[in-house]
Design an enzyme around this catalytic site. Structure first.
Site, PDB file in Angstrom:
ATOM      1  N   LYS A 187      49.757  62.983  48.089  1.00  0.00           N
ATOM      2  CA  LYS A 187      49.428  64.405  48.248  1.00  0.00           C
ATOM      3  C   LYS A 187      48.165  64.693  47.435  1.00  0.00           C
ATOM      4  O   LYS A 187      48.190  64.746  46.210  1.00  0.00           O
ATOM      5  CB  LYS A 187      50.552  65.323  47.765  1.00  0.00           C
ATOM      6  N   GLU A 263      47.908  60.271  34.280  1.00  0.00           N
ATOM      7  CA  GLU A 263      46.549  60.412  33.748  1.00  0.00           C
ATOM      8  C   GLU A 263      46.298  61.904  33.632  1.00  0.00           C
ATOM      9  O   GLU A 263      46.181  62.599  34.650  1.00  0.00           O
ATOM     10  CB  GLU A 263      45.523  59.769  34.701  1.00  0.00           C
ATOM     11  N   CYS A 297      37.529  64.435  33.855  1.00  0.00           N
ATOM     12  CA  CYS A 297      38.444  64.417  32.708  1.00  0.00           C
ATOM     13  C   CYS A 297      37.834  63.731  31.500  1.00  0.00           C
ATOM     14  O   CYS A 297      38.284  63.932  30.382  1.00  0.00           O
ATOM     15  CB  CYS A 297      39.728  63.720  33.106  1.00  0.00           C
ATOM     16  N   GLU A 390      41.467  72.384  26.570  1.00  0.00           N
ATOM     17  CA  GLU A 390      40.612  71.833  27.632  1.00  0.00           C
ATOM     18  C   GLU A 390      40.097  72.971  28.508  1.00  0.00           C
ATOM     19  O   GLU A 390      40.878  73.787  28.996  1.00  0.00           O
ATOM     20  CB  GLU A 390      41.407  70.842  28.492  1.00  0.00           C
TER      21      GLU A 390
HETATM   22  P1  NAD Z   1      46.538  70.086  38.551  1.00  0.00           P
HETATM   23  O1  NAD Z   1      47.475  69.476  37.592  1.00  0.00           O
HETATM   24  O2  NAD Z   1      46.533  71.550  38.710  1.00  0.00           O
HETATM   25  O3  NAD Z   1      46.776  69.506  40.019  1.00  0.00           O
HETATM   26  C1  NAD Z   1      46.754  68.123  40.271  1.00  0.00           C
HETATM   27  C2  NAD Z   1      47.651  67.829  41.467  1.00  0.00           C
HETATM   28  O4  NAD Z   1      48.997  68.120  41.122  1.00  0.00           O
HETATM   29  C3  NAD Z   1      47.335  68.657  42.714  1.00  0.00           C
HETATM   30  O5  NAD Z   1      47.488  67.837  43.842  1.00  0.00           O
HETATM   31  C4  NAD Z   1      48.402  69.733  42.675  1.00  0.00           C
HETATM   32  O6  NAD Z   1      48.713  70.276  43.937  1.00  0.00           O
HETATM   33  C5  NAD Z   1      49.584  68.957  42.118  1.00  0.00           C
HETATM   34  N1  NAD Z   1      50.608  69.762  41.466  1.00  0.00           N
HETATM   35  C6  NAD Z   1      50.448  70.910  40.759  1.00  0.00           C
HETATM   36  N2  NAD Z   1      51.644  71.333  40.298  1.00  0.00           N
HETATM   37  C7  NAD Z   1      52.574  70.445  40.710  1.00  0.00           C
HETATM   38  C8  NAD Z   1      53.980  70.344  40.558  1.00  0.00           C
HETATM   39  N3  NAD Z   1      54.691  71.248  39.849  1.00  0.00           N
HETATM   40  N4  NAD Z   1      54.624  69.296  41.128  1.00  0.00           N
HETATM   41  C9  NAD Z   1      53.931  68.364  41.820  1.00  0.00           C
HETATM   42  N5  NAD Z   1      52.590  68.426  42.017  1.00  0.00           N
HETATM   43  C10 NAD Z   1      51.916  69.449  41.458  1.00  0.00           C
HETATM   44  O7  NAD Z   1      45.098  69.538  38.148  1.00  0.00           O
HETATM   45  P2  NAD Z   1      43.705  69.893  38.808  1.00  0.00           P
HETATM   46  O8  NAD Z   1      43.374  71.310  38.457  1.00  0.00           O
HETATM   47  O9  NAD Z   1      43.715  69.474  40.232  1.00  0.00           O
HETATM   48  O10 NAD Z   1      42.737  68.875  37.998  1.00  0.00           O
HETATM   49  C11 NAD Z   1      42.211  69.173  36.756  1.00  0.00           C
HETATM   50  C12 NAD Z   1      43.052  68.572  35.649  1.00  0.00           C
HETATM   51  O11 NAD Z   1      43.267  67.197  35.892  1.00  0.00           O
HETATM   52  C13 NAD Z   1      42.364  68.625  34.299  1.00  0.00           C
HETATM   53  O12 NAD Z   1      43.319  68.913  33.315  1.00  0.00           O
HETATM   54  C14 NAD Z   1      41.833  67.216  34.105  1.00  0.00           C
HETATM   55  O13 NAD Z   1      41.623  66.819  32.794  1.00  0.00           O
HETATM   56  C15 NAD Z   1      42.906  66.416  34.759  1.00  0.00           C
HETATM   57  N6  NAD Z   1      42.392  65.127  35.188  1.00  0.00           N
HETATM   58  C16 NAD Z   1      42.739  64.013  34.488  1.00  0.00           C
HETATM   59  C17 NAD Z   1      42.227  62.767  34.866  1.00  0.00           C
HETATM   60  C18 NAD Z   1      42.563  61.496  34.125  1.00  0.00           C
HETATM   61  O14 NAD Z   1      42.253  60.420  34.637  1.00  0.00           O
HETATM   62  N7  NAD Z   1      43.153  61.551  32.958  1.00  0.00           N
HETATM   63  C19 NAD Z   1      41.389  62.677  35.965  1.00  0.00           C
HETATM   64  C20 NAD Z   1      41.069  63.845  36.649  1.00  0.00           C
HETATM   65  C21 NAD Z   1      41.582  65.064  36.266  1.00  0.00           C
HETATM   66  O1  6OD Z   2      36.821  55.855  36.602  1.00  0.00           O
HETATM   67  C1  6OD Z   2      38.046  55.894  36.772  1.00  0.00           C
HETATM   68  O2  6OD Z   2      38.709  54.920  37.102  1.00  0.00           O
HETATM   69  C2  6OD Z   2      38.768  57.164  36.581  1.00  0.00           C
HETATM   70  N1  6OD Z   2      40.096  57.092  36.733  1.00  0.00           N
HETATM   71  C3  6OD Z   2      38.094  58.282  36.272  1.00  0.00           C
HETATM   72  C4  6OD Z   2      38.726  59.513  36.005  1.00  0.00           C
HETATM   73  C5  6OD Z   2      37.984  60.612  35.857  1.00  0.00           C
HETATM   74  C6  6OD Z   2      38.583  61.880  35.608  1.00  0.00           C
HETATM   75  O3  6OD Z   2      38.197  62.931  36.069  1.00  0.00           O
END
Ligand code: NAD
Ligand code: 6OD
Length: 486
Positions: A187, A263, A297, A390
C-alpha cells in the site's frame, strides 16, 4: 470486485491477483505544484484488502511458492528492465505526484528503483548459508551429523510506504521481499499512487504469477493501511513512515504477533568542525537540508558548528539558501501548513530567521501550489520544540559548540537516531566521533552516499531493524536449521 475492472492502468488502480480494479470510493489527487486536481485515487475497502491478502496466500500455495531463487532473481531482473524500458513514464508519474524537480526523479528515484531490483537479484542469488559438521560426544569418528540452514519466506508480507520517495522506498522493500519468496500486498501513500500502479503493470508484464504481488491504494488509519496491518492473514509488516504511525501499526500488529520492520522519522544532526573544508561543508549542508525541500528522512534539521567558524558558516549557508530557486513544493497543503506552523513556532520560541521563513512568490501557477521557503534558523535553546521535533521541510537550525564531547552530546540529545553527518579533515577525529553518534548511519564529509549492501535504518524512535543487503533478506526470511545424522 467486479466494477471498473480493466487490463491496464491509465490511472491509479488496485492490482489484486493479477487484475487491475478501481473498486471502492475515490478521492482526488492534487498536484502539489499548483493545487489543481490531476486525477482520482480509489480507496480500497476492507474486502479488496482481504482479497489481496487471500490472493497472496494462494500464490504461495501455487507456482510462486515453488519458484527457485534463480527464477525469482530472473523475475527481479525482468522487472528492472521493464521499469528501464518505460523510464520517462515513471519519471513523469513521480514528478506529477510529488512535484519534485524532474532532475531528482530522473537521477535518484527511478534509477534507484531499477537498482533496487538488480541489487537484490544479485544479493539473493549470491547469498551463502552456513553448515556445521557436528561431533556428538560418545560417537566414533568425526562429523557424525551435519547442521545446515535453509531460509524460508515469511509468507504474506504487507508493505506500507510513504510519499517522499514513492517508488524508491516501495521497491526497496518489494525487491527483497520477492527475492526471498514472499507474496506481497503493498500500500503506497495515498498522496503518491501513480508509480506504484505502473510498477504493478511492469510486474504483470514480467510474468510474475498472479497474486505474488498485489497493490491496494487508500489512506492509513481506519482505512486500507490499517485493514492491511491488522489483517490476521499477514505474516509480516515492513513499514516506512512517521514514528507515530509506526506506533499505531505496532499496536495493530500486536494482536497477531506479526513481525515488523520499521524505518521511521528523524531529526538528523550535522557536526561541522573548525578543521572542516568549510566550502564543502556548506555545500553538503545545502544538499542535506534542502534536497527535495527537506522531505527526505535523512535530511539534516540540526546543524552544530564549532564556534571559530560559526559566523562564517551561517552567513554562507544563509546566502546559499536564499539563492535556491529551482526547488519543489511540500507534498500537500496540509504538510505545507505543518511546516509553516514550525516557522511561526520558531519565531515564538525566540529564533533568528537568517534565511527564508515564509512562502515564496513565483508569479506563475506555482503560487497556487504548496511551497515553503528554504529556511535557516539560529538562536534557539536545545529545549525548543523546533529543535526537537521532526519538521520534514526545507529548514535547519544552526547552533554553536566548543569541543568534540559537546558536539557528540548535542547530536545524541534526541529521541531520534536515523542519520548524522560529520564534517572534518581530521581523520582521527572522524573515526573517534562517528561511532559515538547514536544513529544508524553516519556520513563523514558526504551525505546520502549509498551502497545498497550496507545496513540502513535507525535507532531509538527512528526504527526497528535494518534494511539493505543481507539485512533485508534476513528480515524477509526465516532461517530454519536442518540437522542430519550421518
Ligand atoms: P505516514 O506515517 O503518515 O504515512 C506512511 C504510510 O503509512 C502511508 O502509506 C500511510 O497511508 C500509511 N499509514 C498511515 N497511518 C496508518 C495506519 N494507522 N495503519 C497503517 N498504515 C498507515 O508518513 P508520511 O507522511 O507518508 O512520510 C513522512 C514520514 O516518513 C516522516 O516522518 C519521515 O521521516 C518518515 N520516513 C522515514 C524513512 C526512513 O527510511 N526512516 C523514509 C521516508 C520517510
Ligand atoms: O536510500 C535508501 O535506501 C533509503 N531507504 C532512503 C530513505 C530515505 C528517506 O526518506
Amino acid at each position: 470486485m467486479s466494477d471498473s475492472v480493466h487490463n491496464g492502468p491509465m490511472k491509479p488502480a488496485h492490482y489484486v491477483n493479477g487484475v487491475f480494479t478501481t473498486t471502492g470510493s475515490a478521492f482526488p489527487l492534487l498536484s502539489p505544484v499548483d493545487g489543481s486536481q490531476v486525477g482520482t485515487v480509489p480507496e480500497a475497502p476492507r474486502d479488496v484488502v482481504g482479497a489481496a491478502v487471500q490472493a497472496a496466500r494462494s500464490a504461495l500455495a501455487g507456482p510462486w511458492g515453488r519458484t527457485s531463487v534463480e527464477e525469482r532473481c530472473s523475475f527481479l531482473r525482468r522487472i528492472a528492465d521493464g521499469i528501464e524500458a518505460r523510464f520517462d513514464e515513471f519519471v513523469d508519474a513521480e514528478v506529477a505526484d510529488t512535484g519534485k524537480p524532474r532532475e531528482l526523479a530522473a537521477t535518484v528515484d527511478i534509477p534507484r528503483a531499477i537498482g533496487n531490483f538488480r541489487a537484490y537479484a544479485d544479493l539473493a542469488y549470491g547469498r551463502p548459508e552456513r553448515a556445521y559438521p557436528t561431533t556428538v560426544p560418545g560417537w566414533s569418528g568425526s562429523g557424525q551429523a551435519l547442521n545446515y540452514t535453509v531460509r524460508r519466506p515469511l509468507g504474506v508480507v504487507a508493505i506500507i510506504s510513504p510519499w517522499n520517495l514513492p517508488l524508491l522506498l516501495l521497491t526497496w522493500k518489494v525487491a527483497p521481499a520477492l527475492a526471498a519468496g514472499n507474496a506481497v500486498v503493498a500500500k503506497p501513500s495515498e498522496e503518491t499512487p501513480s508509480t506504484a500502479t505502473l510498477l504493478a503493470e511492469v510486474i504483470g508484464e514480467a510474468g510474475l504469477p498472479a497474486g505474488a504481488f498485489n497493490l491496494v491504494h487508500g489512506h492509513g488509519a481506519n482505512a486500507a493501511g490499517e485493514y492491511l496491518t491488522s489483517h490476521p492473514g499477514v505474516d509480516a509488516i515492513a513499514f516506512t513512515g512517521a514514528s507515530a504511525t509506526g506506533a499505531a501499526i505496532m499496536r495493530s500488529a500486536a494482536d497477531h504477533v506479526t513481525a515488523v520492520s520499521f524505518e521511521l522519522g528523524g531529526k538528523n544532526p550535522a557536526l561541522v568542525f573548525a578543521d572542516a573544508d568549510l566550502a564543502e561543508a556548506v555545500e553538503g549542508t545545502v544538499r542535506s537540508s534542502f534536497t527535495h525541500s527537506g522531505q527526505i528522512c535523512l535530511c539534516t534539521e540540526r546543524v552544530y558548528v564549532q564556534r571559530p567558524v560559526f559566523e562564517e558558516f551561517i552567513a554562507a549557508l544563509a546566502e546559499r539558501a536564499r539563492a535556491l530557486k529551482d526547488y519543489g513544493p511540500m507534498i500537500s497543503a496540509e504538510h505545507r501548513d505543518k511546516v509553516l506552523s514550525y516557522y511561526r513556532l520558531a519565531v515564538e520560541e525566540g529564533a533568528t530567521v537568517v534565511a527564508g521563513g515564509g512562502v515564496p512568490t513565483f508569479g506563475d501557477e506555482r503560487d497556487g501550489g504548496f511551497y515553503a521557503e528554504p529556511t535557516v534558523l539560529t538562536g534557539l535553546p536545545e529545549s525548543a520544540r523546533t529543535v526537537r521535533e521532526e519538521i520534514f521541510g526545507p529548514v535547519c537550525h544552526v547552533a554553536p559548540f566548543d569541543d568534540e564531547d559537546e558536539a557528540v552530546r548535542l547530536a545524541n540529545d534526541s529521541r531520534y537516531g536515523l542519520a548524522a553527518t560529520v564534517w572534518t579533515t581530521d581523520l582521527s577525529r572522524a573515526h573517534r566521533v562517528a561511532p559515538r553518534i547514536e544513529a544508524g548511519i553516519v556520513w563523514v564529509n558526504c551525505w546520502n552516499l549509498r551502497d545498497l549492501r550496507t545496513p540502513f535504518g535507525g535507532v531509538k524512535a527512528s526504527g526497528i531493524g535494518r534494511e539493505g543487503g543481507e539485512y533485508s533478506l534476513d528480515f524477509f526470511s526465516e532461517p530454519v536449521n536442518v540437522c542430519v545424522k550421518i
